[in-house]
Write an enzyme that holds these catalytic residues in place. Sequence first.
Site, PDB file in Angstrom:
ATOM      1  N   ASP A 266      45.517  70.131  85.879  1.00 54.04           N
ATOM      2  CA  ASP A 266      45.531  71.308  85.032  1.00 54.04           C
ATOM      3  C   ASP A 266      46.631  72.435  85.762  1.00 54.04           C
ATOM      4  OD1 ASP A 266      46.321  73.164  82.963  1.00 54.04           O
ATOM      5  OD2 ASP A 266      44.230  71.982  81.613  1.00 54.04           O
ATOM      6  N   HIS A 293      49.948  71.361  86.384  1.00 54.06           N
ATOM      7  CA  HIS A 293      50.788  71.118  85.989  1.00 54.06           C
ATOM      8  C   HIS A 293      52.356  73.040  85.930  1.00 54.06           C
ATOM      9  CE1 HIS A 293      47.579  69.716  81.967  1.00 54.06           C
ATOM     10  NE2 HIS A 293      48.325  68.859  83.442  1.00 54.06           N
TER      11      HIS A 293
END
Length: 913
Positions: A266, A293
Site C-alpha cells: 500500500d 502506492h
Amino acid sequence: MKQRQPQLTLVSRYASVLLVMSGLFAADVSAQDSRPLKEPVAPSICQLLPAQLTMNEVDVQASAAPDTPRLQQAINQCPSGKAVRLVRHSDKNYFLTGALQMKAGVSLVIDAGIVLAGSRLPADYDKGEKKCGTIDQKGRGCHPLISVTQSQNAGLFGDGVIDGQGGKKILGGSESWWEIARRAQREDLHQNVPRMLEITQSREMALHRIWLKNSANFHVTLNQVDGFTAWGMHIDTPATARNTDGIDPISSRNITITRSFIRTGDDNVAIKAGNQGPTENITISDNHFYSGHGMSIGSETNGNIRHVLVEKLSIDGATSGLRIKSDVSRGGLVQDVTYRDICIQNSKAPLDFDTHYGKRASGDLIPEYSDIHLERVQVLTPGKLIFHGYDAARPLRLSVNGLSVPEQSTVVRENAQWTSAVVKSMLDQNFAWQPLPSTTKNTACDNAFAVYPSPSAADKRPQLNAEQAAHFSYDEVLGYAGLPGKEQRDVWNPLSSPVVSAQQMTPDYIVNAAAPADGKRHFQRLQDAVNQIVSDDLAHRLPASRRITVLVEPGVYDGLVYIPETSVPISVIGRDPATTRICANLDAAISGAQYQERFGAQFAQAPAAIADMFNSIRIRPIIGTFGTAVLWVKSQAFQMRDITVENSYNKTGAPAPQACEGADCPGNGVYGKSLMVHHQALAMMTDGVDKAQFEQVRLLGLQDTLYMRAGKSGQTARHFFYHSYIEGDVDYIFGDATAYFLESEIRSLGPRTSSYVAAPSTNLNSRYGFVFNRCRFSHDQSSNAMAGKFYLVRQWFHNQRCTPYGKVPIDGYRCEAGVTDQFVSPTGTITRQTIETVGKMIVLNSVIGAHIHPLTPWSDWNKNGTLPYRPAQFNSDDFWRNLSASTISPTAFGYQAAPAPMQFLGEFNNQYE
C-alpha cells in the site's frame, strides 16, 4: 513505434517535455521538520535477552507465542532511558511473540541476525472481544504487535528483523492475515488483523536501521507524535499484501524519514491528519521506494496538513508516484508541500493529485490543495498525470520549477491552476503541453535508483555462550605460550604471586627525586637506577636466584625510562599511583634531532644495551609511533605496581586541536589520511616481554597509550593487568601480544568525535589476543563521548598499503598477493602476514558505558573505498568469507581450506550503563 492513446476527457498526449520556471517562486522555508537532522543513537542496555528458538521452531508454532511473557517482563523491568537487547544464543536466533506494550522511555534493540516474529495465533493480539482474525463492520479488533503510548526519547534500534508473518496461515484458520484482508475487501467489510508498530501521544521517537517485513496490516503508524525519526530502516512486504502501509504519520509534527528503503502493498508513506489535529513539519529525504502506492498525502486530511518537504527520492514500481488523495468525507487543507529532486519510473500514475479519491464519498469536508511545488521532478517512463482540484473556487494550485516527463504520457486535468504565467504560456487552451525546443539531457536520475538491499545475517555484536566464554577464562588465556598455532600449555598464575607492595619489600634500589643520590643504590631518576641495574647485571653483581626490586618514592619524574633485556626479572614499585608519576611529552611527528636535543642528556652515560635503544630512535628522520614510549620495556617477567606513566602530549589542559574529519579534509579520499593535528604518543611499550605483570598502575595518554608487542616470529608475550587504569582516545590499547585485564578501568576520552579503545593486531593462528574480565569501560562525560558513537575495538590492519576488500575508486586499481606490503598507484601488493593480522578481543562480565556504540561497538578499519579499509571480522568464518570475496583468491596466499573455527571478537555477560 508510437502506440495509439486512449481518448480521455481533458487528456492530452505530448512529446518529451521539460518545464522550467527558474526563480519564479520559492518554497516556504518552514516546509520541513523544524528539528535539526540528527542520526538516532540507541540508548544503553538494561538487559540482554537471549533467543530460545530457531526458525523451524517458529514455523511449527502450535499454540501461544512462548516469548511474550519474558519479553514483556524485560520491558517492564527496564528503567526509562534504557533498552532491552535481543541477542543470539548458540544456534537460536528467533523470538516468537504476541502483542507487546512498550514501557514509557524504554527501547528495543534487535541485533543483526535476530528475528522477532509475530504470533500467528489471533488470541495473542485480541482486545477481549474475540474479534481478532475475523472480518466485521468495524475492524481494529487486534492489539498491534508492538504498542508505544505516551513515551519519549525511545524507539526500535538495530539491524535485526521484525517479521509480522502476514502471509502465513493463522492458527485455527485456513487463511493468512493478508487473505483475511482481501476477503474483507471483496465483502466490503473490515479486517481485524494486527498492525506492526503503533506509536501514540509520544515525543522524540526513533526507528534506526531496523528491518520490518510482512506486517499483517500497517507497518508503522504515528498518532499525535511530536518528534519522530526513521533513519536507515527497511520495510519489505509484497505488493499484493493489502493495507500494509509503510509509515503513516497521523496528526503528528516534526517527522523525518530518511535514508530508508520501503517496498510494500500500500502507501510507502502516507501523511494523514484526522480529528486529533494537523500534521505539519515533515521531511522525507534521501529515500528509495519500490512497489507500493507511492509517496502519499491522505486520504484523511480533515485535520489539515502543511509544511511538507519531500526531496531526493527515487520511486521505482509504485502504482502512484507523488500522490495527494482525499475526498469530501475526510477532506481538509493540504498546504505548502515541496517535492524536490525526485526520480520516478515504472509507475502507472507518476503524479496523482486528486480531491475526489473516494468515488462514493459523501460529506461536507472539502479537500483543498494549495501551494504544491514541484522542483526538478523527473518521470522516466510514461504514465498518467492527474491534476484534479475540487472545483473552480478551490482549484489545485501548483508551481513547477523543472518537470521532465516522457513521450506518450497523458494528462488528466480538472480545476487545476499553474501559479506562474510562464507555465501558462506553454499550455494551450485545453491545458495540453506543447513540445519545447531540444534541451540538454538531464542526468540527475542516472544513479538515483538502488537495488533493494538484503538484511545482514552477521551478528554485529556477538554474544558468547557459557561454554565459549570458558575458553577465555583467566587460567586458559594465560596458560599457553609458543609460536602462533603451536602454543603449548605453560601455566602462569600471577594472582598466586602478586606484585609485592612497597610495604612488603626491602628494595634493592631506591629512586627519590627529593633525596641525595649515591650512584649505587639511591638515585633521583628511575633511568639512572635502570642504568645501574644493567651495569650490575653485566658485572655479575646481581643475585641470580631472585627478582630485583626498585622502589620509586612519590614525586613527578620527568623523562624517559628504557629497560633493556636483563638476565634477572625487575620489579618497579611505587607507594601510590596518585603521587608517583613518570611522564614526558613527545609524539610521533618530532624529528630524531629534536628527540636527541630533548632526551639525549639522560642517556649520555647509559650502558650499551640502553644506548642502543636510544640510538635506534635518534637516527630516524621522524621518530614515529614506536619512538614515543615514555616507558619502553624489554626485560622478561617485568613487574610494576602503584605508579602512573603518562605521555602528556596534548594533555596540558588546553583544548586539543580537532582532527579534520569532514568530506572536505585533505586526503579524505582513497588514501584514508586525516589532517594530522593528533599524533601517536605512547605512554608504555612492552617489547616481546612474556609474563609482564601490572597491578594498580595508571597509564595516561591519548592516541596509542599502551602498545604490547609479541616476541620474535609472534612468540607469545603474556601480560596481566590487575586493578589498573588506562585512558586514551584512539587505539589506546593495541598490539599483537596476549593481554588479560582483570578488574580494571578503561576510560575513553573525548577530545575527538571518534574513539577506539583497542586495536589488536593478533595473528590469525595465535590462540588469544586481548581479554577484559570484570572491567569497567568508562568515559570522561565529554560531549563527544556522550554522543554514544565510540567503539570498543577496530582490528589493526597492520602494515597495509593496499586493500583487497571493497572497491577503491582508482582507475586501474589492483591489490595482489605479494612478498611485501607496498603500493605505487594504481597497483600494490599485500602479504599473507598482513592478511592474517586479524585482531582478537573478548569482553567478559564487564560494565560498558553509554559512550560505546550500542549496535556496532566493533568498527571497521577505516572506510570502505580507502586503501587501509578492512571490514570488522568477528570470527574465522568472516575471515574466510571476506578473503574469498576479495580481489585476491585465497589460493594466492597458499590457503587450501578455511581455517579452524575460532572467535575473534565477542562478549559475555556484560552490563550496560
